[in-house]
Design a protein around this motif. Sequence first.
Motif, short mmCIF file in Angstrom:
data_model
loop_
_atom_site.label_atom_id
_atom_site.label_comp_id
_atom_site.label_asym_id
_atom_site.label_seq_id
_atom_site.Cartn_x
_atom_site.Cartn_y
_atom_site.Cartn_z
N LEU A 194 27.43 -41.02 19.71
CA LEU A 194 28.04 -42.33 19.58
C LEU A 194 28.37 -42.89 20.97
O LEU A 194 28.45 -42.14 21.95
N ASN A 214 30.16 -49.18 16.87
CA ASN A 214 28.94 -48.37 16.86
C ASN A 214 28.04 -48.75 15.70
O ASN A 214 26.82 -48.85 15.87
N ARG A 220 25.74 -45.31 10.78
CA ARG A 220 24.88 -46.04 11.72
C ARG A 220 23.41 -45.92 11.33
O ARG A 220 22.66 -46.89 11.41
#
Length: 281
Positions: A105, A114, A165
């Motif tokens: 990250l 993120n 993500r």
Amino acid sequence: MSSTTSTDSDPAAAPAAPARGAVSISGAVREYGRGDNRVRALGPVDLQIPAGDFVVLVGPSGCGKSTLLRLVAGFEPPTDGTVQVDGAPPVPGHSSGVVFQQARLFPWKTVGGNVSLALKYAGVPRAERRDRADELLDRVGLAGTYDRRIWEISGGQQQRVAIARALAVPTSLLLMDEPFGALDALTRERLQADVREVDAESGRTTVFVTHSPEEAAFLGSRIVVLSGRPGTVARDIRSTLPRTDVDPDELRERRDFVELRAEISAAVKSAAAQERRGDRR
């Protein structure tokens, strides 16, 4: 009006397009080095993964599990053979979402930042990113964490952010390379249950690398056991365990789970033993 025959107007006569998230691996080989130092790390591998499968790659250490995943991600080309996602060579960052062993990250961004960055690269309008990021964080059990800093959350939570993500990427394929290997046993089990639940909700095709027969049995709808280096497909085991509406703790106690775990473990040990015998020749 005269009658004509045309494959363009006849859906039954047209070739079927690959299903979204389908992976086709044909004769894939990966070698490193040159000349006398050339080493075959993988292959040849032939493997067809239909859309929606959750395939776990497991095998002896150094058998090429992560190498095969990198080929599917498009991070490396095969030395020989072909690897295709949805009927075309994979394009890094576009064909699949990828989760690594380390979360990777951006520490200067918040948890939500993120995820929002991935949404930005996916083309989601700025006005929609916050709501979409909150939805993804909620999906992986991190509701209300958008504004928290990366150093304020645990290692297990960081991996959840990495999964969120990867889910932000609008692909039908998710690749996971031992994402829980560095976590404690309890956190690992919790995240395994989360991934199983997310898989059931999303319907994505998933390829997951692990060295653990237990993890492979718990997660996979198929478990592909690779031989010792150079890795080839030694076993392709279809799981009959239920994918939905089952308590994770109860699943681990089922007799068919225990039997599947034992079958995978025996197959990995056999592959490792064959590699050792080959080294002695």
